[in-house]
Scaffold this motif. Structure first.
Motif, PDB file in Angstrom:
ATOM      1  N   GLN A  75       0.873  -1.355   0.177  1.00 38.96           N
ATOM      2  CA  GLN A  75      -0.087  -0.540  -0.033  1.00 38.96           C
ATOM      3  C   GLN A  75       0.508   0.823  -0.333  1.00 38.96           C
ATOM      4  O   GLN A  75       2.123   1.256   1.075  1.00 38.96           O
ATOM      5  CB  GLN A  75      -0.898   0.217   1.460  1.00 38.96           C
ATOM      6  N   ILE A  76       0.377   2.118  -0.733  1.00 36.81           N
ATOM      7  CA  ILE A  76       1.316   2.965  -0.961  1.00 36.81           C
ATOM      8  C   ILE A  76       0.724   4.803   0.313  1.00 36.81           C
ATOM      9  O   ILE A  76      -0.530   4.291   0.297  1.00 36.81           O
ATOM     10  CB  ILE A  76       1.133   3.907  -1.757  1.00 36.81           C
ATOM     11  N   ILE A  77       1.631   5.009   1.188  1.00 29.71           N
ATOM     12  CA  ILE A  77       1.711   5.901   2.460  1.00 29.71           C
ATOM     13  C   ILE A  77       2.269   6.861   2.024  1.00 29.71           C
ATOM     14  O   ILE A  77       1.877   7.942   2.829  1.00 29.71           O
ATOM     15  CB  ILE A  77       2.445   5.183   3.317  1.00 29.71           C
ATOM     16  N   GLY A  78       3.147   7.228   0.769  1.00 31.00           N
ATOM     17  CA  GLY A  78       3.394   8.694   1.036  1.00 31.00           C
ATOM     18  C   GLY A  78       4.570   9.099  -0.350  1.00 31.00           C
ATOM     19  O   GLY A  78       4.463   7.853  -1.022  1.00 31.00           O
ATOM     20  N   GLU A  79       4.989   9.697  -0.756  1.00 30.35           N
ATOM     21  CA  GLU A  79       5.341  10.087  -1.828  1.00 30.35           C
ATOM     22  C   GLU A  79       6.317  11.252  -1.567  1.00 30.35           C
ATOM     23  O   GLU A  79       6.082  11.785  -1.000  1.00 30.35           O
ATOM     24  CB  GLU A  79       4.584  10.185  -3.289  1.00 30.35           C
ATOM     25  N   TYR A  80       7.966  11.563  -2.848  1.00 31.95           N
ATOM     26  CA  TYR A  80       9.107  12.539  -2.379  1.00 31.95           C
ATOM     27  C   TYR A  80       9.491  12.173  -3.927  1.00 31.95           C
ATOM     28  O   TYR A  80       9.825  11.624  -4.482  1.00 31.95           O
ATOM     29  CB  TYR A  80       9.831  11.351  -0.744  1.00 31.95           C
ATOM     30  N   LYS A  81       9.593  13.612  -4.377  1.00 30.29           N
ATOM     31  CA  LYS A  81       9.396  14.125  -5.628  1.00 30.29           C
ATOM     32  C   LYS A  81      10.674  14.837  -5.458  1.00 30.29           C
ATOM     33  O   LYS A  81      11.015  16.176  -4.899  1.00 30.29           O
ATOM     34  CB  LYS A  81       9.113  15.042  -5.768  1.00 30.29           C
ATOM     35  N   MET A  82      12.322  14.227  -6.136  1.00 30.74           N
ATOM     36  CA  MET A  82      13.781  14.810  -5.058  1.00 30.74           C
ATOM     37  C   MET A  82      14.241  14.183  -7.126  1.00 30.74           C
ATOM     38  O   MET A  82      14.536  14.513  -7.876  1.00 30.74           O
ATOM     39  CB  MET A  82      14.342  13.567  -4.702  1.00 30.74           C
ATOM     40  N   ARG A  83      14.759  16.221  -6.637  1.00 29.13           N
ATOM     41  CA  ARG A  83      15.863  16.147  -7.891  1.00 29.13           C
ATOM     42  C   ARG A  83      16.875  15.779  -7.996  1.00 29.13           C
ATOM     43  O   ARG A  83      17.636  15.145  -6.796  1.00 29.13           O
ATOM     44  CB  ARG A  83      15.954  17.945  -7.694  1.00 29.13           C
ATOM     45  N   ILE A  84      17.017  15.139  -9.107  1.00 26.86           N
ATOM     46  CA  ILE A  84      18.363  14.712  -9.335  1.00 26.86           C
ATOM     47  C   ILE A  84      19.564  15.426  -9.826  1.00 26.86           C
ATOM     48  O   ILE A  84      19.574  15.579 -11.349  1.00 26.86           O
ATOM     49  CB  ILE A  84      18.035  12.556 -10.180  1.00 26.86           C
ATOM     50  N   ASN A 172      15.556  17.691 -14.394  1.00 27.48           N
ATOM     51  CA  ASN A 172      16.177  16.056 -13.429  1.00 27.48           C
ATOM     52  C   ASN A 172      14.624  15.659 -12.656  1.00 27.48           C
ATOM     53  O   ASN A 172      15.733  15.805 -11.419  1.00 27.48           O
ATOM     54  CB  ASN A 172      16.604  15.763 -13.835  1.00 27.48           C
ATOM     55  N   PHE A 173      13.950  15.099 -12.510  1.00 21.54           N
ATOM     56  CA  PHE A 173      12.882  14.830 -11.018  1.00 21.54           C
ATOM     57  C   PHE A 173      12.525  12.634 -11.265  1.00 21.54           C
ATOM     58  O   PHE A 173      12.196  12.943 -11.956  1.00 21.54           O
ATOM     59  CB  PHE A 173      11.824  15.746 -10.359  1.00 21.54           C
ATOM     60  N   THR A 174      12.958  12.940  -9.950  1.00 19.92           N
ATOM     61  CA  THR A 174      12.228  11.079  -9.628  1.00 19.92           C
ATOM     62  C   THR A 174      11.331  11.350  -8.548  1.00 19.92           C
ATOM     63  O   THR A 174      11.664  11.635  -7.795  1.00 19.92           O
ATOM     64  CB  THR A 174      13.110  10.205  -9.846  1.00 19.92           C
ATOM     65  N   ARG A 175      10.444  10.976  -8.915  1.00 16.96           N
ATOM     66  CA  ARG A 175       9.412  10.109  -8.101  1.00 16.96           C
ATOM     67  C   ARG A 175       9.267   9.407  -7.350  1.00 16.96           C
ATOM     68  O   ARG A 175       9.499   8.228  -8.340  1.00 16.96           O
ATOM     69  CB  ARG A 175       7.655  11.078  -8.466  1.00 16.96           C
ATOM     70  N   PHE A 176       9.715   9.584  -6.139  1.00 20.14           N
ATOM     71  CA  PHE A 176       9.417   7.801  -5.699  1.00 20.14           C
ATOM     72  C   PHE A 176       8.561   7.711  -4.653  1.00 20.14           C
ATOM     73  O   PHE A 176       7.573   8.839  -3.718  1.00 20.14           O
ATOM     74  CB  PHE A 176      10.738   8.365  -4.276  1.00 20.14           C
ATOM     75  N   LEU A 177       7.681   6.495  -3.795  1.00 24.77           N
ATOM     76  CA  LEU A 177       6.453   6.146  -3.234  1.00 24.77           C
ATOM     77  C   LEU A 177       7.285   5.088  -1.731  1.00 24.77           C
ATOM     78  O   LEU A 177       7.958   4.681  -2.109  1.00 24.77           O
ATOM     79  CB  LEU A 177       5.770   5.224  -4.130  1.00 24.77           C
ATOM     80  N   ALA A 178       6.664   5.572  -1.228  1.00 25.25           N
ATOM     81  CA  ALA A 178       7.029   5.117   0.150  1.00 25.25           C
ATOM     82  C   ALA A 178       5.814   3.968   0.296  1.00 25.25           C
ATOM     83  O   ALA A 178       4.366   4.266  -0.083  1.00 25.25           O
ATOM     84  CB  ALA A 178       6.510   6.018   1.331  1.00 25.25           C
ATOM     85  N   LEU A 179       6.265   2.734   0.425  1.00 24.55           N
ATOM     86  CA  LEU A 179       5.009   1.741   0.928  1.00 24.55           C
ATOM     87  C   LEU A 179       4.847   0.971   1.482  1.00 24.55           C
ATOM     88  O   LEU A 179       5.924   0.225   2.198  1.00 24.55           O
ATOM     89  CB  LEU A 179       5.832   0.681  -0.721  1.00 24.55           C
ATOM     90  N   SER A 180       4.399   0.318   2.432  1.00 23.31           N
ATOM     91  CA  SER A 180       3.967  -0.050   4.190  1.00 23.31           C
ATOM     92  C   SER A 180       3.305  -1.903   3.381  1.00 23.31           C
ATOM     93  O   SER A 180       2.301  -1.803   2.111  1.00 23.31           O
ATOM     94  CB  SER A 180       3.509   0.430   4.313  1.00 23.31           C
ATOM     95  N   ASP A 181       3.263  -2.953   4.165  1.00 27.65           N
ATOM     96  CA  ASP A 181       2.303  -3.929   4.142  1.00 27.65           C
ATOM     97  C   ASP A 181       0.753  -2.849   4.938  1.00 27.65           C
ATOM     98  O   ASP A 181       1.517  -2.254   5.608  1.00 27.65           O
ATOM     99  CB  ASP A 181       2.568  -5.071   5.229  1.00 27.65           C
ATOM    100  N   PRO A 182      -0.638  -3.796   4.362  1.00 26.63           N
ATOM    101  CA  PRO A 182      -1.239  -2.314   4.260  1.00 26.63           C
ATOM    102  C   PRO A 182      -2.105  -3.044   6.191  1.00 26.63           C
ATOM    103  O   PRO A 182      -2.452  -1.715   6.431  1.00 26.63           O
ATOM    104  CB  PRO A 182      -2.541  -3.500   3.817  1.00 26.63           C
ATOM    105  N   TRP A 183      -1.473  -4.097   6.637  1.00 27.76           N
ATOM    106  CA  TRP A 183      -2.187  -4.174   8.081  1.00 27.76           C
ATOM    107  C   TRP A 183      -1.375  -2.543   8.875  1.00 27.76           C
ATOM    108  O   TRP A 183      -1.792  -2.320   9.964  1.00 27.76           O
ATOM    109  CB  TRP A 183      -1.117  -4.913   8.860  1.00 27.76           C
TER     110      TRP A 183
END
Length: 280
Positions: A75-84, A172-183
């Motif tokens: 489950q996606i719980i957040g995102e981070y957009k970072m300049r590379i 030049n940006f990359t979007r990262f997703l923070a992922l979690s176990d649904p529980w």
């Protein structure tokens, strides 16, 4: 202490993204060989959080990662957009004129094409990872070699930065997703605003089916920030549609999903979370 699984090793851009997303918190980085291993790590140890790149403003979407999230039950719980921002780094005491070979991930080499073109007669050799390239040069004392890598990787592995900001396109940006176990997801979302959602669905293979869904989302004031199609293996000419919705009214968002439900198949919410700000 939070344990965060990433693709790559310390000093990689995933490492930088994880430390930036959890700024001010103690985290332990779990390095994984590939993205599939990141989702497997979460399944094996539900307390682990994953950090995974999903798209880059130059290279585009990482299509396989959409599927890993869906099939991996994360489950996606957040995102981070970072300049590379890339550096050219080598063993201490190295001069630009000493460089005979540049090592890095193929995308990083591509993103620094204009700068590397200025280094006449220098070979470009692809490696698995930017930080891994830096570590290899440091461990093996590879004189005459330089890595295209992040500044953190150069610092960690004791390389000297010969040039900074060598990427051709500074946007030049990359979007990262923070992922979690649904529980664990709801607990980790406490105190955070939910104004973005990632969903996936299938529509019938008939004229106007996708258009109807998009019209309804528009009616409910959903900002469709991204839509990506992916073919369904074994079902010719049928596609999964991955969509990101940004909204101000959570109730309207839920109503929009209820409204498109009869027009879609296999609708799944991959995550509801707070939209990430772009780190410049």
């Amino acid at each position: 202490m939070k344990r965060v699984a990433i693709q790559g090793i310390k000093g990689s851009y995933h490492d930088v993204a994880a430390r930036s997303y959890f700024e001010g918190e103690d985290i332990e980085i779990i390095g994984c060989e590939n993205f599939k291993e990141v989702t497997a790590q979460i399944r094996q140890e539900p307390s682990v959080i994953g950090m995974m790149a999903i798209e880059n403003t130059i290279a585009g979407s990482l299509l396989q990662n959409h599927e890993l999230i869906r099939l991996g039950g994360c489950q996606i719980i957040g995102e981070y957009k970072m300049r590379i921002s890339h550096t050219l780094s080598a063993l201490p005491g190295t001069k630009l004129s000493d460089i005979k070979e540049v090592n890095s991930h193929q995308i990083a080499l591509m993103q620094c094409g204009d700068f590397l073109d200025s280094l006449r007669g220098v070979r470009r050799v692809e490696m698995e990872d930017t930080a891994q390239s830096a570590k290899w040069i440091a461990d093996e004392k590879m004189a005459g070699h330089a890595a295209v890598c992040g500044k953190l990787a150069a610092e960690i592995y004791g390389l000297e930065v010969l040039a900074e900001g060598i990427e051709t396109n500074k946007r030049n940006f990359t979007r990262f997703l923070a992922l979690s176990d649904p529980w664990y997801a709801e607990e980790r979302l406490k105190g955070k605003q939910k104004n973005k959602a990632s969903i996936v669905f299938v529509v019938p293979h008939s004229a106007g089916s996708l258009s109807k869904v998009l019209t309804i989302l528009s009616f409910y004031d959903m900002n469709l920030s991204k839509i990506q199609s992916l073919p369904i293996i074994g079902r010719e000419w049928e596609y999964l549609f991955y969509a990101d919705l940004v909204f101000n009214d959570y109730t309207r968002y839920k109503q929009s999903l209820d409204a498109i439900m009869p027009l879609t198949k296999d609708l799944k919410i991959l995550g509801e979370y707070e939209e990430g700000k772009q780190n410049v």
